[in-house]
Design a protein around this motif. Structure first.
Motif, PDB file in Angstrom:
ATOM      1  N   VAL B  99       0.875  -1.170   0.000  1.00  0.00           N
ATOM      2  CA  VAL B  99       0.000   0.000   0.000  1.00  0.00           C
ATOM      3  C   VAL B  99       0.912   1.219   0.000  1.00  0.00           C
ATOM      4  O   VAL B  99       1.793   1.346   0.850  1.00  0.00           O
ATOM      5  N   LEU B 100       0.700   2.089  -0.983  1.00  0.00           N
ATOM      6  CA  LEU B 100       1.515   3.292  -1.144  1.00  0.00           C
ATOM      7  C   LEU B 100       0.717   4.472  -0.621  1.00  0.00           C
ATOM      8  O   LEU B 100      -0.296   4.849  -1.220  1.00  0.00           O
ATOM      9  N   GLY B 101       1.153   5.061   0.481  1.00  0.00           N
ATOM     10  CA  GLY B 101       0.390   6.150   1.090  1.00  0.00           C
ATOM     11  C   GLY B 101       1.104   7.489   0.968  1.00  0.00           C
ATOM     12  O   GLY B 101       2.306   7.582   1.204  1.00  0.00           O
ATOM     13  N   PHE B 102       0.343   8.514   0.610  1.00  0.00           N
ATOM     14  CA  PHE B 102       0.918   9.858   0.460  1.00  0.00           C
ATOM     15  C   PHE B 102      -0.224  10.859   0.496  1.00  0.00           C
ATOM     16  O   PHE B 102      -1.396  10.497   0.344  1.00  0.00           O
ATOM     17  N   GLY B 103       0.116  12.122   0.676  1.00  0.00           N
ATOM     18  CA  GLY B 103      -0.902  13.166   0.633  1.00  0.00           C
ATOM     19  C   GLY B 103      -1.263  13.485  -0.803  1.00  0.00           C
ATOM     20  O   GLY B 103      -0.437  13.359  -1.706  1.00  0.00           O
ATOM     21  N   ASN B 104      -2.482  13.909  -0.992  1.00  0.00           N
ATOM     22  CA  ASN B 104      -3.027  14.109  -2.343  1.00  0.00           C
ATOM     23  C   ASN B 104      -2.522  15.423  -2.957  1.00  0.00           C
ATOM     24  O   ASN B 104      -3.211  16.447  -2.901  1.00  0.00           O
ATOM     25  N   TYR B 105      -1.316  15.375  -3.536  1.00  0.00           N
ATOM     26  CA  TYR B 105      -0.714  16.516  -4.240  1.00  0.00           C
ATOM     27  C   TYR B 105      -0.303  16.050  -5.625  1.00  0.00           C
ATOM     28  O   TYR B 105       0.125  14.892  -5.793  1.00  0.00           O
ATOM     29  N   LEU B 110       1.511  11.858  -9.227  1.00  0.00           N
ATOM     30  CA  LEU B 110       2.233  11.454 -10.427  1.00  0.00           C
ATOM     31  C   LEU B 110       3.313  10.430 -10.122  1.00  0.00           C
ATOM     32  O   LEU B 110       3.395   9.375 -10.755  1.00  0.00           O
ATOM     33  N   ASN B 111       4.171  10.762  -9.175  1.00  0.00           N
ATOM     34  CA  ASN B 111       5.343   9.908  -8.962  1.00  0.00           C
ATOM     35  C   ASN B 111       4.987   8.591  -8.272  1.00  0.00           C
ATOM     36  O   ASN B 111       5.510   7.543  -8.650  1.00  0.00           O
ATOM     37  N   PHE B 112       4.136   8.642  -7.257  1.00  0.00           N
ATOM     38  CA  PHE B 112       3.736   7.387  -6.615  1.00  0.00           C
ATOM     39  C   PHE B 112       2.908   6.556  -7.592  1.00  0.00           C
ATOM     40  O   PHE B 112       3.037   5.332  -7.659  1.00  0.00           O
ATOM     41  N   GLY B 113       2.065   7.252  -8.390  1.00  0.00           N
ATOM     42  CA  GLY B 113       1.255   6.537  -9.377  1.00  0.00           C
ATOM     43  C   GLY B 113       2.128   5.878 -10.437  1.00  0.00           C
ATOM     44  O   GLY B 113       1.914   4.702 -10.794  1.00  0.00           O
ATOM     45  N   ALA B 114       3.112   6.625 -10.937  1.00  0.00           N
ATOM     46  CA  ALA B 114       3.988   6.062 -11.968  1.00  0.00           C
ATOM     47  C   ALA B 114       4.801   4.898 -11.405  1.00  0.00           C
ATOM     48  O   ALA B 114       5.041   3.890 -12.098  1.00  0.00           O
ATOM     49  N   ASP B 474      -1.894  10.676 -22.717  1.00  0.00           N
ATOM     50  CA  ASP B 474      -2.797   9.983 -21.794  1.00  0.00           C
ATOM     51  C   ASP B 474      -2.094   9.614 -20.484  1.00  0.00           C
ATOM     52  O   ASP B 474      -2.690   9.691 -19.399  1.00  0.00           O
ATOM     53  N   ALA B 475      -0.835   9.225 -20.595  1.00  0.00           N
ATOM     54  CA  ALA B 475      -0.084   8.890 -19.374  1.00  0.00           C
ATOM     55  C   ALA B 475      -0.003  10.111 -18.459  1.00  0.00           C
ATOM     56  O   ALA B 475      -0.150  10.026 -17.242  1.00  0.00           O
ATOM     57  N   VAL B 476       0.192  11.269 -19.075  1.00  0.00           N
ATOM     58  CA  VAL B 476       0.321  12.499 -18.287  1.00  0.00           C
ATOM     59  C   VAL B 476      -1.026  12.892 -17.682  1.00  0.00           C
ATOM     60  O   VAL B 476      -1.116  13.228 -16.495  1.00  0.00           O
ATOM     61  N   THR B 477      -2.081  12.848 -18.491  1.00  0.00           N
ATOM     62  CA  THR B 477      -3.357  13.359 -17.976  1.00  0.00           C
ATOM     63  C   THR B 477      -4.061  12.356 -17.072  1.00  0.00           C
ATOM     64  O   THR B 477      -4.894  12.737 -16.255  1.00  0.00           O
ATOM     65  N   THR B 478      -3.736  11.065 -17.208  1.00  0.00           N
ATOM     66  CA  THR B 478      -4.356  10.081 -16.322  1.00  0.00           C
ATOM     67  C   THR B 478      -3.832  10.243 -14.894  1.00  0.00           C
ATOM     68  O   THR B 478      -4.599  10.288 -13.937  1.00  0.00           O
ATOM     69  N   LEU B 479      -2.513  10.340 -14.751  1.00  0.00           N
ATOM     70  CA  LEU B 479      -1.962  10.466 -13.401  1.00  0.00           C
ATOM     71  C   LEU B 479      -1.984  11.910 -12.925  1.00  0.00           C
ATOM     72  O   LEU B 479      -2.224  12.182 -11.760  1.00  0.00           O
ATOM     73  N   GLY B 480      -1.675  12.850 -13.838  1.00  0.00           N
ATOM     74  CA  GLY B 480      -1.688  14.255 -13.439  1.00  0.00           C
ATOM     75  C   GLY B 480      -3.127  14.724 -13.351  1.00  0.00           C
ATOM     76  O   GLY B 480      -4.029  14.104 -13.896  1.00  0.00           O
ATOM     77  N   ARG B 481      -3.360  15.815 -12.622  1.00  0.00           N
ATOM     78  CA  ARG B 481      -4.739  16.248 -12.487  1.00  0.00           C
ATOM     79  C   ARG B 481      -5.051  17.457 -13.365  1.00  0.00           C
ATOM     80  O   ARG B 481      -6.174  17.934 -13.374  1.00  0.00           O
ATOM     81  N   ALA B 482      -4.021  17.965 -14.075  1.00  0.00           N
ATOM     82  CA  ALA B 482      -4.240  19.186 -14.831  1.00  0.00           C
ATOM     83  C   ALA B 482      -5.070  18.906 -16.083  1.00  0.00           C
ATOM     84  O   ALA B 482      -4.974  17.841 -16.695  1.00  0.00           O
ATOM     85  N   ARG B 483      -5.910  19.873 -16.423  1.00  0.00           N
ATOM     86  CA  ARG B 483      -6.721  19.800 -17.628  1.00  0.00           C
ATOM     87  C   ARG B 483      -6.429  21.060 -18.437  1.00  0.00           C
ATOM     88  O   ARG B 483      -5.825  22.006 -17.924  1.00  0.00           O
ATOM     89  N   VAL B 484      -6.873  21.058 -19.720  1.00  0.00           N
ATOM     90  CA  VAL B 484      -6.678  22.253 -20.534  1.00  0.00           C
ATOM     91  C   VAL B 484      -7.309  23.450 -19.825  1.00  0.00           C
ATOM     92  O   VAL B 484      -8.437  23.345 -19.335  1.00  0.00           O
TER      93      VAL B 484
END
Lengths: 570, 570
Positions: B99-105, B110-114, B474-484
């Motif tokens: 289980v990978l735990g971290f604060g939602n930033y 991105l990094n824990f997800g990747a 898709d790799a960037v937008t799936t893990l990252g939260r930024a949108r256009v």
């Protein structure tokens, strides 16, 4: 900056309440402090520690199994009252005697010392241990003049472990003194702390500077240096401590790197990489070292390094299990909860039988104490203004509160049939307990010393008054550390007592002798304006007092004149 | 103000070294983090936690029995790299999953997800848990948008206890998610913190004001209020949390009153008296509440209140024994020491077999990555200047370091016989691991996504490149939260990919299609000047960026043009 509080004057008390609530499994709140919430075997030596508030985890965080039995908490940076110390000691005592531990500061020395005197009078064996670890505050040759800083922690840890192991009072005291003698600290500060309710820090350190050797209440450092790397800072902290290595030390040391409040854990860890390397390079073995916040100073930025040179006796005590709110080591077996302590209601007063003559004198003494309270209430603002030059301006307030309580105590003592001596001693206790702080403690000692010497038998005459005044002075100067020339109340008290004694010896009547002594005290108080301030907590402010008289000496002279006027009127 | 450091850029690493040295009985240092120093049973679910440094005791203080198995530490307030997370997870894994735990930033997501993606590719079952306790950062209806603050502590404590009890990965994940869903925090700040080496605080709060709902890196609060009493402050903290009471809650709560750094223990105890009263008056039972410093923010002044609404499953886990450097509960039986972990030396590279065509393309790809590195080195200062308007000005440095490492990785991959896809994926890993932070992670995801889609078999043509670019996006937008429209690199990346895809679909050759896509990216990057900055850590500074383009979008467009030029030249 201290930013969370309600009324600033309730800060320390409220913090203690919150501390006790959150740690209810470890401590029970008692008036002015806290005691262990777990059962303690009968006959165990009790370790009671304390001092001013504003230093958490000191001291409440160190109450627990393998540590202290109780703590006494004063106001922020102010000693607890003699009465608080004595009362909490009685609650913590299990029949094995008490070691009273505190940092070596004037107010604490006075109040813990006076409490020890009271308790011994009640048949409790008390040993007084002032921790003296701060090498910046006095040279190696006079360790008894050194302040206590974070060295409190290893010294109390070791004393607590010795007591928990069931050692005798003599042994616990010996080991605590050994630990104290082998514990030294050195500290630096980057910025001062701000008292609750204050607008500005208690002291400031120039930006880009490090105050080297600064005390935890802003006592003067030994020099300022420009900011430096963590590596250089480590050298600065380590070198003075290595120079204190005792002859024959086996090279095994307890180490404590302590943050003062706003210097945070990660900075301390960075510093620790260098400190640890320096100590290991010096051939030392670091035995369960500690890095964190152990004795803080509100939000002061800075840190201190403490080394305890262990030996075969001290090392197992340093390593023994312990469990306080702020210090855990190893596993301590759970113990049964202790019942909540029952606090005595208002003391019921009872006094030794007194002669009719002494009870008549007691009525006069009561009137005089009431007169003092009236005069001091009137002088409150003026004394505050004089004190504000060199201190925190609360002297007038303390004198009013103390003398008002003393007058009330005197009336109750009179109603309870006390003789003159007991009435004055009791008035002194009430003064000390209500006013608190250093001046409260001193006036308590002075009146109790005077009253005890007077006794409740013989009528008061000139010779008795001179003897009593001498005893009062001795009580003050024995526990207090001030000497003539230190710019304190003692500068007026000593000429007062000397003049009274000389006048009485040459045959003067009490009212004449007292009036001349009061004149001498007044002259001496005025002359304190020429003195440079004594060393002590208030030094950074006190330097401004050159050219101004000392508030403590001025108020003593005022009291001496007031008593003289009452004697002449009566 | 952070005042103790050597080189500011080594602060976090040096702090980690010091932390591991002082806690050698609890943790072993590993590159970029720490693992338990005690033996862990095979098959136990591993809890690996982490995030940026500057928050001690988070996260290293929570490694230990009954808590986490390992921690991954980034730079101050910056996410650790994907590679660090993945490497330390491999060291902590005992065969039971992670289980990978971290604060939602953003950066941590991105990094824990990747890293989770990489580890799953290696056959390790990984569950990702972003803690989302901060009610000030998003409404109740979108808890997934909430930041993680001090709620990390009860969530990780509960997850750690579940793992220690031998529960399955599914169970540990379920309970950790349950704890997270039932944990909320609300915080305030009085003043900002200062990064090591910085002259001024990261953000400021007006004197006499309280920033309500401010995040632990200075993210925007929800309002400013004038200073208030401790009692009023308690109401301010308690009310929003009581409003989150889940349906059916049994009224038993874990509570954490957390100081952020310069707000000291005694202030927290004063505040606690009111907080505890309010919570008890609301009919709640406080189960082993905690007051102290749990998730700090360097020397920031402020505090937060956290409530976990316990139930019959969560309560015993909250109460279970635990022993980390900063969190002890009950007695944990001593365990045998684990051997010091052996760190792998430089990775020996091995790649899947590649076609000759792909290996020829790999040579071209390597040259292009080298060209990118050269261009980004030249643009470092300019990109830094653009970034400094809205961020900390390190974007140019990050892009240079990342692309330099990517070029080196590409050369090594080429020498090891990698195909074009593996070469680009490996270059992406090296970029992410060397540059760190959010932009490093994004470029790593982009290149790895691109390379993986390209594969090592078919020769690169227009259609393959368009597919690969889509996969990278898709790799960037799936893990990252930024949108256009969020004013990030995504604002340039999306039009780039859309244009490339459309051009290829209408039959353009790769070089033409790419050039037009690069033009679209450049226009889009310029247009980010019209956007208001996206939410996130840098907001207090980012507000200044209105009228200036986003550095991430600008550098993406620059890279797109550089690749286009190389394709046209080659």
């Amino acid at each position: 900056m201290t930013l969370i509080y309600d009324e600033p004057e309730r800060f320390a008390q409220s913090a203690l309440e919150g501390f006790c609530d959150i740690n209810a499994h470890l401590v029970h709140p008692v008036r002015g402090g806290a005691v262990r919430a777990t059962q303690t075997p009968e006959g165990k030596v009790a370790l009671v520690i304390g001092g001013g508030s504003g230093h958490y985890p000191a001291f409440g965080g160190y109450v627990g199994i393998g540590l202290a039995d109780a703590t006494v908490a004063g106001d922020v940076f102010a000693s607890p009252s003699t009465e608080s110390v004595a009362r909490i000691c009685r609650q913590a005592h299990r029949g094995g005697g008490i070691v009273l531990g505190f940092g070596n500061y004037a107010g604490d020395v006075l109040n813990f010392g006076a409490a020890a005197t009271r308790l011994r009078g009640e048949g409790i064996d008390v040993r007084v241990l002032a921790v003296t670890d701060d090498v910046a505050s006095a040279p190696k040759e006079t360790p008894e003049l050194r302040r206590g800083v974070a060295g409190d922690v290893p010294v109390f840890k070791i004393a607590g472990a010795a007591a928990e192991a069931g050692m005798t009072l003599d042994e616990v005291e010996r080991l605590a003194r050994l630990a104290n003698a082998r514990t030294q600290s050195f500290g630096i500060a980057f910025s001062g702390c701000t008292l609750p309710g204050a607008d500005a820090p208690l002291f400031t350190v120039e930006k880009g500077s490090v105050a080297v050797g600064l005390g935890i209440h802003g006592e003067p450092g030994i020099r300022d240096e420009t900011s430096m790397s963590a590596k250089a800072l480590a050298d600065l902290l380590v070198d003075p401590l290595l120079a204190e290595r005792p002859a024959g030390a086996n090279g095994r040391v307890a180490v404590l790197l302590n943050g003062l409040g706003a210097t945070k854990y990660e900075e301390l860890f960075v510093l620790w990489t260098h400190v640890a390397r320096r100590l290991r390079d010096a051939g030392l073995t670091l035995v369960q070292p500690e890095v964190g916040e152990f004795v803080t100073s509100l939000d002061m930025a800075g840190c201190s390094l403490t080394i305890t040179w262990l030996d075969v006796e001290l090392e197992p005590l340093w390593l023994a299990p312990a469990h306080g709110a702020a210090f855990r080591r190893g596993n301590v077996e759970p113990r049964a909860a202790a019942p909540k302590p029952v606090e005595a209601d208002a003391d019921t007063l009872s006094f030794a039988a007194a002669s009719d003559a002494s009870r008549r004198d007691a009525a006069k003494a009561c009137a005089i104490v009431e007169r003092l309270a009236a005069v001091l209430a009137e002088a409150e603002d003026e004394l505050g203004r004089i004190d504000a030059v060199a201190g925190d301006g609360d002297h007038g307030q303390g004198m009013r509160r103390g003398s008002t309580a003393a007058a009330e105590g005197a009336r109750k003592a009179l109603a309870a049939g006390a003789g003159a001596g007991s009435l004055l001693a009791h008035a002194g206790d009430r003064w000390a307990d209500t006013a608190g702080g250093t001046s409260g403690a001193i006036w308590g000692l002075l009146l109790r010393g005077f009253g005890t010497a007077l006794g409740d038998d013989a009528p008061v005459n000139a010779a008795a008054a001179a003897r009593a005044a001498t005893a009062g002075r001795d009580a003050v100067t024995t526990l207090g550390r001030a000497r003539v020339g230190d710019k304190t109340l003692v500068d007026a008290l000593v000429p007062f007592v000397e003049t009274l004694d000389a006048e009485v010896k040459r045959g003067a009547r009490l009212r004449e002798a007292w009036s001349r002594a009061a004149e001498a005290a007044t002259r001496a108080a005025d002359e304190t304006a020429q003195l440079t301030p004594r060393l002590g907590r208030a030094r950074p402010l006190a330097a401004k007092s050159i050219g101004h008289p000392d508030a403590g000496a001025v108020s003593l002279a005022l009291c001496a004149r007031t008593v003289g006027e009452a004697l002449n009127a009566g």
